[in-house]
Design an enzyme around this catalytic site. Sequence first.
Site, PDB file in Angstrom:
ATOM      1  N   GLY D 149      16.467 -13.009 -18.362  1.00  0.00           N
ATOM      2  CA  GLY D 149      16.988 -11.719 -18.780  1.00  0.00           C
ATOM      3  C   GLY D 149      15.870 -10.772 -19.157  1.00  0.00           C
ATOM      4  O   GLY D 149      14.719 -11.177 -19.326  1.00  0.00           O
ATOM      5  N   CYS D 150      16.212  -9.482 -19.289  1.00  0.00           N
ATOM      6  CA  CYS D 150      15.201  -8.471 -19.586  1.00  0.00           C
ATOM      7  C   CYS D 150      14.679  -8.629 -21.009  1.00  0.00           C
ATOM      8  O   CYS D 150      13.480  -8.718 -21.252  1.00  0.00           O
ATOM      9  CB  CYS D 150      15.772  -7.070 -19.350  1.00  0.00           C
ATOM     10  SG  CYS D 150      17.335  -6.740 -20.171  1.00  0.00           S
ATOM     11  N   TYR D 151      15.603  -8.648 -21.969  1.00  0.00           N
ATOM     12  CA  TYR D 151      15.179  -8.813 -23.363  1.00  0.00           C
ATOM     13  C   TYR D 151      14.432 -10.126 -23.541  1.00  0.00           C
ATOM     14  O   TYR D 151      13.458 -10.212 -24.286  1.00  0.00           O
ATOM     15  CB  TYR D 151      16.398  -8.829 -24.284  1.00  0.00           C
ATOM     16  CG  TYR D 151      16.961  -7.484 -24.640  1.00  0.00           C
ATOM     17  CD1 TYR D 151      16.185  -6.508 -25.259  1.00  0.00           C
ATOM     18  CD2 TYR D 151      18.304  -7.192 -24.411  1.00  0.00           C
ATOM     19  CE1 TYR D 151      16.729  -5.277 -25.615  1.00  0.00           C
ATOM     20  CE2 TYR D 151      18.856  -5.965 -24.767  1.00  0.00           C
ATOM     21  CZ  TYR D 151      18.060  -5.011 -25.371  1.00  0.00           C
ATOM     22  OH  TYR D 151      18.606  -3.795 -25.733  1.00  0.00           O
ATOM     23  N   THR D 152      14.933 -11.168 -22.862  1.00  0.00           N
ATOM     24  CA  THR D 152      14.350 -12.483 -23.081  1.00  0.00           C
ATOM     25  C   THR D 152      12.939 -12.564 -22.541  1.00  0.00           C
ATOM     26  O   THR D 152      12.054 -13.104 -23.194  1.00  0.00           O
ATOM     27  CB  THR D 152      15.230 -13.556 -22.426  1.00  0.00           C
ATOM     28  OG1 THR D 152      15.492 -13.185 -21.082  1.00  0.00           O
ATOM     29  CG2 THR D 152      16.546 -13.669 -23.152  1.00  0.00           C
ATOM     30  N   CYS D 154      10.745 -10.261 -22.280  1.00  0.00           N
ATOM     31  CA  CYS D 154       9.853  -9.545 -23.200  1.00  0.00           C
ATOM     32  C   CYS D 154       9.705 -10.321 -24.511  1.00  0.00           C
ATOM     33  O   CYS D 154       8.602 -10.510 -25.024  1.00  0.00           O
ATOM     34  CB  CYS D 154      10.419  -8.146 -23.442  1.00  0.00           C
ATOM     35  SG  CYS D 154       9.292  -7.046 -24.295  1.00  0.00           S
TER      36      CYS D 154
END
Lengths: 346, 346, 346, 346
Positions: D149-152, D154
Amino acid sequence: MIKAGIIGATGYAGAELVRILNGHKEVEIVWYGSRSYVDQNYADVYRNMFQIVDAKCMDDNMEALADQVDVIFTATPQGFCASMMNDAILSKAKIIDLSADYRIKDVAVYEKWYGIKHESPQYIEEAVYGLSEVNREMIKHARLLANPGCYTTCSILTAYPLAKEGVIDMSTLIIDAKSGTSGAGRGAKLPNLYCEVNENIKAYGVASHRHTPEIEEQLGIAAGEPVTLNFTPHLIPMNRGILATEYATLKKQVTYEEVKAIYDQYYQKETFVRVLEKGVFPETKWVEGSNYVDINFQIDPRTNRIIMMGAIDNLVKGAAGQAVQNMNLMFGFSENEGLNMVPMFP
Amino acid sequence: MIKAGIIGATGYAGAELVRILNGHKEVEIVWYGSRSYVDQNYADVYRNMFQIVDAKCMDDNMEALADQVDVIFTATPQGFCASMMNDAILSKAKIIDLSADYRIKDVAVYEKWYGIKHESPQYIEEAVYGLSEVNREMIKHARLLANPGCYTTCSILTAYPLAKEGVIDMSTLIIDAKSGTSGAGRGAKLPNLYCEVNENIKAYGVASHRHTPEIEEQLGIAAGEPVTLNFTPHLIPMNRGILATEYATLKKQVTYEEVKAIYDQYYQKETFVRVLEKGVFPETKWVEGSNYVDINFQIDPRTNRIIMMGAIDNLVKGAAGQAVQNMNLMFGFSENEGLNMVPMFP
Amino acid sequence: MIKAGIIGATGYAGAELVRILNGHKEVEIVWYGSRSYVDQNYADVYRNMFQIVDAKCMDDNMEALADQVDVIFTATPQGFCASMMNDAILSKAKIIDLSADYRIKDVAVYEKWYGIKHESPQYIEEAVYGLSEVNREMIKHARLLANPGCYTTCSILTAYPLAKEGVIDMSTLIIDAKSGTSGAGRGAKLPNLYCEVNENIKAYGVASHRHTPEIEEQLGIAAGEPVTLNFTPHLIPMNRGILATEYATLKKQVTYEEVKAIYDQYYQKETFVRVLEKGVFPETKWVEGSNYVDINFQIDPRTNRIIMMGAIDNLVKGAAGQAVQNMNLMFGFSENEGLNMVPMFP
Amino acid sequence: MIKAGIIGATGYAGAELVRILNGHKEVEIVWYGSRSYVDQNYADVYRNMFQIVDAKCMDDNMEALADQVDVIFTATPQGFCASMMNDAILSKAKIIDLSADYRIKDVAVYEKWYGIKHESPQYIEEAVYGLSEVNREMIKHARLLANPGCYTTCSILTAYPLAKEGVIDMSTLIIDAKSGTSGAGRGAKLPNLYCEVNENIKAYGVASHRHTPEIEEQLGIAAGEPVTLNFTPHLIPMNRGILATEYATLKKQVTYEEVKAIYDQYYQKETFVRVLEKGVFPETKWVEGSNYVDINFQIDPRTNRIIMMGAIDNLVKGAAGQAVQNMNLMFGFSENEGLNMVPMFP
């Protein structure tokens, strides 16, 4: 009808004072102080004020000003107000200082974080910290008022009831704050250019921002113990608004209802503090242009932490609005006079 | 104290009516109509209104509503107001229609540009076009008021004095307008998503936008001749604001002073129209949140054209603000009651 | 592999040159000129370049530079390039000037609009105006190239085929242009601050913007007659992008298909000019980060006018991208080498 | 040259895959899957692709697709990929799933946080978690890849070296993340409208966001112990970018140099991870449009905490870019092929 003077009337906070006081029934602004724009029409510096404000900018002569007005607002860089203050001024006009000069009781802490010498420490003791909802009674009798910072107002009010009631472990408190760009002022600096801020987000002043000791001192008073915390501000591509997201470990297991009851106990009667409904989290847009603070929280049983969130308009409750709220208290006006602006959406 | 009902209270224009009327001393809103949100708390739909508006949304029953109120605002899709209108309603309450239903006198023109049948053409004749500064006396006696469109208010007021005084060749008039995104309404449509609008600009409705015949009709009345013009709207990545840039050939050589004198003749006594100083051109930010129209012009001797510019907040002077201004006229209140909002900057 | 030097590498246009040339197979940048940041790491000035560009900024010594490189890009304030130019430089390196110094053939016109004396008018005649699609053959043999302005590139290409083919009455041409804020440069000036630009739109340089004579000259050449027109730029709250909306009266009645055929005749074979499908109007977001120009038009039979619209990324096709396109032509590289960036959406 | 199919090609992540693969020398896209736009030209859905992509959207027939291509990207809603997966597909094409279906090893955790039943849990064990820098060797041999995922991406990369090396107390880890609006997808929903997001910031999914267990699992693997943490996402008014601000208590006193050395040990050889210089904190603008992760940290001796910060472009390293990076590994291409985009500034 009292008379007011503003020193630093052409900064964003000063301009917001002008906007708000324009709708205040008990106050007339008679002095638009601005060293940078002396003798220029105020409405040439802020053209939104065309045909609304008909006055020229004046130099920053605080002594002369004190003779003419009942209240002086100083929306000036750190150190200015402290360098000007004297008994004569204080005997003639009430002072509401929007800078940090009298916010911190320990002068050594002030001098360390701000990196300047305090030029009138003898007035620090007398100065009242103007967090209206917390220090209301003292504010009523103040003649020198230290108006809180924008981040600090939001950060403190969001955690205050839980700090005061001993619900959270203060040693675990972390404040992650996000601010619109007007908080950076109207100075022409490269990092504040449109193209540098737009489509961008960054942290700054990490572990070193000047609002840290102010938050620590006030929440320490609330908690009855010294508080050391992490405060991290971020710059957001928007004009106005601060959102503080605050994390703390719960001292004991509490329910939503118990925490809600504590918030209500402190804020239910407050006009300008709105504790939102369950599951509704603050958005800065809902307070834009108004003096409201919107607050809510979420308990995370997985980590035994509580996440508290608060939102303000940094130029209103975070600066000019709270200054007017304090003025209302100091002069015995209705506390919300001039402050009934409905938040503007969208 | 009169009672008001709003049909379509949960669109952006309806919400702005709520914001403005909240500060109006002579009006109480008793009906928040919204077909989409019936029985929901209004403040759940617009959370900025939390603890300010304590009411539920009601269905759109215009007949029932007319019994209860003195004035009905319809901030509804085209065709709705026309489909509801009847003598009974008009005999009971004054109607201020923010849609286009009664703006255009020629029903064929309306039906052609809007692509729908007009369901109560018999009331078009009676309806007064609510451009407050232009039709003030007629508005005072109106019971059915057609509140002008956002683009049209800005476009017409910017050119009106020069059209009326025969300074410009109406056959050369070109209006290039730019609007913030709130003008597109609160409907959940792909082209209005943040990522589609942000960092983007586009023209739309080129040579076909529905506000064209409204501008043509009104400027035609002013000029005393039929007017056909080009009107091109553009979508701008901002919430509020319209800027109209208008081009026309001068009929004869005129000086800055002569043109300025004409503008002043029409607008100097107007509270809400500000003709700016020489060389200062309107910016939408200077009128944000307020009912002002800011106007200025530049003569180009090289091309013998004049460039006229006007700026408004599309939700205020372009919709709800002008509606309240008209209501003030219709009920004999002070014309600027509830409308003294100082533009918010930044 | 040729060597390139950039004078003015730390402005936004200079930085875009760095970004584009970084992906160019035939060019190595060996000189990052920047008077303001001499001896500082380039990547400290543009941190997006961290670990991509490993070089320090150099002073603006054009003579020394000419000895070391095959091509010099000057992305400098008006007057700089003209003040530096001499035969020695021109004999050693090809010059691509992104300023206005050699764009206008009539030195009197240049000096009038720019308000400065031209210091090397003897080179104006030789300089080739670098509108790649229009002057391709001349560009191939140029040693001094005048890279077009951002507004002008967009404005000219949008109207060029119709001007050239005599479809429009040039005396009626009006160009209403809108630009993102990067066009204002990286200078720390109050009007370019985030809070001044955000949520705002304004016209500026009304009837006086310096790109006017450049557009007039080029469209005049196309039309075979002197052209005088109105050009009005507007500042838009976005980083990148220019949209030009252009209005002209048709000389005779034409159909959509006839006009489309003319556009196709000029642009169908062009890689970087996209004439959009019927009814689809350009949006700046569709060309962001790329070298494309998107163009379309709408005929309005009611007014007998045609509305032409064009969109570019002001830093790419409006500056650095076109400069690289011209360099490719001048050095015999594939014209689109380094320029195959797909527009970034959203 | 391999052939690729994209299912979900008209979401923002799918469109970014198209943009990136367009510049990839080893891949040809032969299938633009999009249930919503079947038979429409892809370039009509994303007009930035006009004259770049000449293909129609296809239905989501994964079986048919597997016969035609070497790799399938699924940029689809949660549950889709799991519902389609079977041995036949996996035997014919490599699968890179950008949804969460195979990211979490414990199917009960997946079903709890996502609220749906997993329809092919038998493939979870085989699936490789595609955090390229962490699982490089496993990725090379994967046939079913779970793209993070995107948040993950980062959040994990920012803390990974310190979690792995036991520098931080994992029970104290708090992640406060901020994302641009493209992370919310292209669905036409009211909260994603321009006027709702612009000039606003809010937290959402507080203590309940679905990326939480993914971060916990991966950092737990790194730390060698189960991890439970607070993750709070915020919506930021910008198109692209994620900034994660992460707080943890240090297990023992460490110096800047010691921590820097650990980060360098993990990331110095990585093309796409940039550990910034001392005192320079990540800004999302510095990575926009690129596959970079920018990371830095600040030790706060007052609280004995470390503040770690990481920035990515959510659509590139947070989705399509990392997917291509993984594809490069899976097919033995150069790891950075197609990914050398220089970040775009401004």
